[in-house]
Design a protein around this motif. Structure first.
Motif, PDB file in Angstrom:
ATOM      1  N   PRO A  35       0.821  -1.220   0.000  1.00 26.42           N
ATOM      2  CA  PRO A  35       0.000   0.000   0.000  1.00 26.42           C
ATOM      3  C   PRO A  35       0.850   1.263   0.000  1.00 26.42           C
ATOM      4  O   PRO A  35       0.506   2.254  -0.632  1.00 26.42           O
ATOM      5  N   LEU A  36       1.995   1.224   0.694  1.00 29.41           N
ATOM      6  CA  LEU A  36       2.851   2.419   0.720  1.00 29.41           C
ATOM      7  C   LEU A  36       3.433   2.687  -0.663  1.00 29.41           C
ATOM      8  O   LEU A  36       3.619   3.838  -1.064  1.00 29.41           O
ATOM      9  N   GLU A  37       3.714   1.589  -1.396  1.00 34.45           N
ATOM     10  CA  GLU A  37       4.222   1.772  -2.756  1.00 34.45           C
ATOM     11  C   GLU A  37       3.167   2.465  -3.613  1.00 34.45           C
ATOM     12  O   GLU A  37       3.461   3.348  -4.401  1.00 34.45           O
ATOM     13  N   GLN A  38       1.896   2.053  -3.397  1.00 35.38           N
ATOM     14  CA  GLN A  38       0.784   2.688  -4.136  1.00 35.38           C
ATOM     15  C   GLN A  38       0.742   4.179  -3.815  1.00 35.38           C
ATOM     16  O   GLN A  38       0.641   5.026  -4.694  1.00 35.38           O
ATOM     17  N   LEU A  39       0.867   4.466  -2.499  1.00 42.11           N
ATOM     18  CA  LEU A  39       0.801   5.856  -2.054  1.00 42.11           C
ATOM     19  C   LEU A  39       1.958   6.651  -2.646  1.00 42.11           C
ATOM     20  O   LEU A  39       1.785   7.771  -3.111  1.00 42.11           O
ATOM     21  N   SER A  40       3.129   6.025  -2.661  1.00 46.65           N
ATOM     22  CA  SER A  40       4.297   6.730  -3.165  1.00 46.65           C
ATOM     23  C   SER A  40       4.134   7.029  -4.655  1.00 46.65           C
ATOM     24  O   SER A  40       4.468   8.127  -5.118  1.00 46.65           O
ATOM     25  N   SER A  41       3.582   6.078  -5.431  1.00 44.27           N
ATOM     26  CA  SER A  41       3.439   6.368  -6.861  1.00 44.27           C
ATOM     27  C   SER A  41       2.347   7.419  -7.074  1.00 44.27           C
ATOM     28  O   SER A  41       2.453   8.252  -7.976  1.00 44.27           O
ATOM     29  N   ALA A  42       1.315   7.415  -6.181  1.00 40.48           N
ATOM     30  CA  ALA A  42       0.276   8.455  -6.299  1.00 40.48           C
ATOM     31  C   ALA A  42       0.873   9.822  -5.977  1.00 40.48           C
ATOM     32  O   ALA A  42       0.591  10.816  -6.653  1.00 40.48           O
ATOM     33  N   ASP A  55       3.896  10.677  -6.397  1.00 36.50           N
ATOM     34  CA  ASP A  55       4.742  11.007  -7.523  1.00 36.50           C
ATOM     35  C   ASP A  55       3.922  11.676  -8.625  1.00 36.50           C
ATOM     36  O   ASP A  55       4.330  12.683  -9.213  1.00 36.50           O
ATOM     37  N   ARG A  56       2.730  11.096  -8.865  1.00 36.74           N
ATOM     38  CA  ARG A  56       1.864  11.664  -9.912  1.00 36.74           C
ATOM     39  C   ARG A  56       1.437  13.079  -9.546  1.00 36.74           C
ATOM     40  O   ARG A  56       1.437  13.975 -10.390  1.00 36.74           O
ATOM     41  N   VAL A  57       1.110  13.276  -8.245  1.00 38.76           N
ATOM     42  CA  VAL A  57       0.709  14.616  -7.804  1.00 38.76           C
ATOM     43  C   VAL A  57       1.883  15.583  -7.987  1.00 38.76           C
ATOM     44  O   VAL A  57       1.714  16.707  -8.451  1.00 38.76           O
ATOM     45  N   GLY A  58       3.100  15.079  -7.662  1.00 34.63           N
ATOM     46  CA  GLY A  58       4.301  15.908  -7.821  1.00 34.63           C
ATOM     47  C   GLY A  58       4.481  16.345  -9.261  1.00 34.63           C
ATOM     48  O   GLY A  58       5.021  17.415  -9.542  1.00 34.63           O
ATOM     49  N   GLN A  59       4.010  15.502 -10.211  1.00 36.13           N
ATOM     50  CA  GLN A  59       4.166  15.852 -11.626  1.00 36.13           C
ATOM     51  C   GLN A  59       2.953  16.621 -12.150  1.00 36.13           C
ATOM     52  O   GLN A  59       2.806  16.808 -13.348  1.00 36.13           O
ATOM     53  N   GLY A  60       2.076  17.004 -11.215  1.00 33.98           N
ATOM     54  CA  GLY A  60       0.951  17.858 -11.607  1.00 33.98           C
ATOM     55  C   GLY A  60      -0.308  17.095 -11.985  1.00 33.98           C
ATOM     56  O   GLY A  60      -1.266  17.696 -12.464  1.00 33.98           O
ATOM     57  N   THR A 103      -5.395  13.993 -10.512  1.00 32.69           N
ATOM     58  CA  THR A 103      -6.474  13.001 -10.533  1.00 32.69           C
ATOM     59  C   THR A 103      -6.045  11.742  -9.777  1.00 32.69           C
ATOM     60  O   THR A 103      -6.818  10.813  -9.637  1.00 32.69           O
ATOM     61  N   ALA A 104      -4.795  11.698  -9.323  1.00 35.74           N
ATOM     62  CA  ALA A 104      -4.282  10.516  -8.597  1.00 35.74           C
ATOM     63  C   ALA A 104      -5.171  10.232  -7.383  1.00 35.74           C
ATOM     64  O   ALA A 104      -5.560  11.147  -6.665  1.00 35.74           O
ATOM     65  N   HIS A 105      -5.470   8.942  -7.176  1.00 33.39           N
ATOM     66  CA  HIS A 105      -6.384   8.541  -6.111  1.00 33.39           C
ATOM     67  C   HIS A 105      -5.921   7.184  -5.586  1.00 33.39           C
ATOM     68  O   HIS A 105      -5.489   6.345  -6.359  1.00 33.39           O
ATOM     69  N   VAL A 106      -5.958   6.988  -4.255  1.00 29.75           N
ATOM     70  CA  VAL A 106      -5.600   5.657  -3.727  1.00 29.75           C
ATOM     71  C   VAL A 106      -6.840   5.047  -3.067  1.00 29.75           C
ATOM     72  O   VAL A 106      -7.619   5.761  -2.425  1.00 29.75           O
ATOM     73  N   PRO A 107      -7.036   3.717  -3.231  1.00 26.97           N
ATOM     74  CA  PRO A 107      -8.212   3.096  -2.606  1.00 26.97           C
ATOM     75  C   PRO A 107      -8.097   3.163  -1.080  1.00 26.97           C
ATOM     76  O   PRO A 107      -7.027   2.897  -0.528  1.00 26.97           O
ATOM     77  N   ALA A 114      -5.442  15.693  -2.780  1.00 25.19           N
ATOM     78  CA  ALA A 114      -5.402  15.664  -4.245  1.00 25.19           C
ATOM     79  C   ALA A 114      -6.669  16.307  -4.809  1.00 25.19           C
ATOM     80  O   ALA A 114      -6.614  17.061  -5.785  1.00 25.19           O
ATOM     81  N   GLY A 115      -7.818  16.043  -4.164  1.00 27.81           N
ATOM     82  CA  GLY A 115      -9.089  16.611  -4.622  1.00 27.81           C
ATOM     83  C   GLY A 115      -9.056  18.120  -4.551  1.00 27.81           C
ATOM     84  O   GLY A 115      -9.474  18.816  -5.488  1.00 27.81           O
TER      85      GLY A 115
END
Ligand code: ADP
Ligand code: MG
Length: 454
Positions: free
Chosen positions: A177-184, A186-191, A194-198, A216-217
């Motif tokens: 789950p932390l990996e999911q959060l980290s990639s989300a 990352d997406r927010v960092g790139q602007g 819409t990144a969302h984690v369950p 993110a919202g």
């Protein structure tokens, strides 16, 4: 180093330490065991030999008995007994069984200790047989320790392997789950907002996911609002520019033309000797210039209202009302502005509210009257109100730039803004309250002006 590998390395380090400590303990225990076994074996052997020798001396078959004594030690795992003749030759020796699992040399070297040997001289009549030597042999004992050691290390080694494998697998599951959060993130960092984690998994992580999704919202909403404001800003600027261009064209253009015509006529009139008429024309030119000056000031004050506010809110609002009266003579403007001074940031914001509120009322509401008020309340607030009796904000009203801008300005001063849409068709009441610092109300403006475009 990734968290998973770091945790594994830490656990492996702890296990290795335990293994080393266990090895040291086993070594110490083995050393004592070998030492104890050897000394008790040699004691037992010695007393058996000396007992036997004391009885052999008197019997008839003494040589055979000596050999029987030596061979009685055959198969003893710890003792080797030899009969050494007076000339130094070994004439008889007991058989020592070889260890079933011979220990490696290094272990034997570590555990065997110093050699132990006891010599027994034969009694008087058996002297020609020489000497009996009893030596302790630790090969079998060290072999036992070696077997024990191998078993223990196999068990502990398998245990460590299983523990590490389990930790590796469960860490992988726990960290996914932390990996999911980290990639989300990352997406927010790139602007990409819409990144969302369950929002599932352990309670602690759920809270983090919820906070992340909320963040993110909000970022997404702010970005959309920014985009909208930017689009509207350019439209509003375009509108403002064309209005000013229209003003310059309609108000200044005809007077410039009239002044030019009058100026051209004067030399002609003078050459014809019509001096009085020439004087009238020059007066007309002055009137045109005065008219243009008034309009120019109006345009400038719209472009740079800070200059106006510098002379007080009352003065600025009078100018604002004059501007609109000139354009909408059919509307009645009522002013109720307290003649007091406030900190520049508050005066600027109050003026902008009155300006935008009036502009909204006139442009969108088609009112018969507009009221502008700014007064200090008993609670120590500056209350700014713009009322109109126009159409009111209709459901079809567009989302503009003015109201959000006003809200932002008011919020930055910790104030509040409310819009009371009066009854259908009876206009709008815009109310803003800004907290005043305790010491305001003097006649002088308190801070240097910041210039801002209209
Ligand atoms: N006093 C008012 N009377 C009628 N409608 C209004 C009034 N004030 C605001 N509105 C409505 O609210 C909308 C948003 O206003 P605003 O944010 O100032 O944007 P803009 O003036 O650029 O359209 C306006 O387009 C208009 O439809
Ligand atoms: Mg507006």
């Amino acid at each position: 180093m990734p968290l998973r590998r770091r945790l594994l390395a830490l656990v492996a380090l702890v296990l290795a330490f335990c293994l080393i400590a266990g090895g040291a303990l086993t070594y110490w225990h083995g050393l004592r065991k070998v030492d104890l076994e050897m000394s008790s074996a040699i004691d037992v052997g010695s007393s058996a030999v000396s007992d036997a020798l004391s009885t052999i001396g008197s019997s008839a078959d003494a040589p055979a008995q000596v050999h029987r004594l030596i061979s009685s030690f055959d198969g003893d795992r710890h003792l080797s007994v030899r009969l050494i003749s007076p000339n130094g030759k070994v004439t008889s020796a007991s058989r020592l069984p070889p260890p079933s699992d011979p220990p490696p040399r290094w272990l034997y070297w570590l555990l065997s200790g110093s050699p132990r040997t006891r010599l027994f001289d034969m009694p008087g009549e058996l002297k020609q047989f020489g000497t009996i030597a009893i030596a302790a042999d630790s090969h079998n004992e060290v072999g036992e320790v070696w077997e024990d050691l191998k078993l223990k290390f196999t068990i502990i080694g398998s245990f460590c392997f299983v523990v590490l494998a389990l930790i590796y697998a469960s860490l992988g599951r726990a960290l996914r789950p932390l990996e999911q959060l980290s990639s989300a993130l990352d997406r927010v960092g790139q602007g990409d907002y819409t990144a969302h984690v369950p929002e599932d998994g352990p309670q602690d992580l759920k809270l983090i996911y919820r906070a992340f999704n909320r963040m993110a919202g909000q970022l997404q909403e702010s970005e959309q609002q920014n985009q909208r404001l930017n689009e509207q800003l350019s439209t509003v600027q375009e509108e403002e520019r064309s209005e000013i261009a229209r003003d310059l064209h309609d108000e200044i253009g005809p007077f410039l033309f009239a002044a030019d015509v009058d100026a051209q006529a004067i030399p002609l009139l003078l050459s014809r000797g019509a001096a009085d008429e020439a004087v009238d024309r020059s007066k007309a030119i002055r009137q045109s210039v005065q008219h243009m000056q008034v309009h120019l000031r109006g345009v400038l004050s719209r472009l740079r209202p800070a200059l106006l506010i510098d002379q007080g809110l009352t003065h600025a609002v009078e100018n604002l009302v004059a501007f609109w009266k000139a354009r909408r003579p059919q509307i009645e403007f009522r002013m109720d502005i307290e003649d007091a001074r406030y900190p520049s940031a508050i005066e600027d914001t109050a003026f902008r509210i009155l300006q935008e509120g009036t502009s909204n009322a006139v442009r969108h509401g088609q009112p018969a009257s507009v009221g502008l008020a700014a007064r200090r309340t008993d609670e120590g607030m500056l209350r700014v109100v713009v009322t109109d009796d126009g159409s009111g904000i209709t459901a079809k009203g567009t989302r503009g730039f003015g109201l959000p801008g006003m809200r932002e300005r008011v919020a930055s001063l910790d104030g509040r803004l409310s819009i009371a849409d009066r009854e259908e068709g009876k206009g709008v009441m815009l109310i803003v309250e800004i907290p005043l610092p305790a010491s305001t109300g003097s006649a002088a403006r308190q801070e240097p002006l910041s210039e801002s475009a209209a």
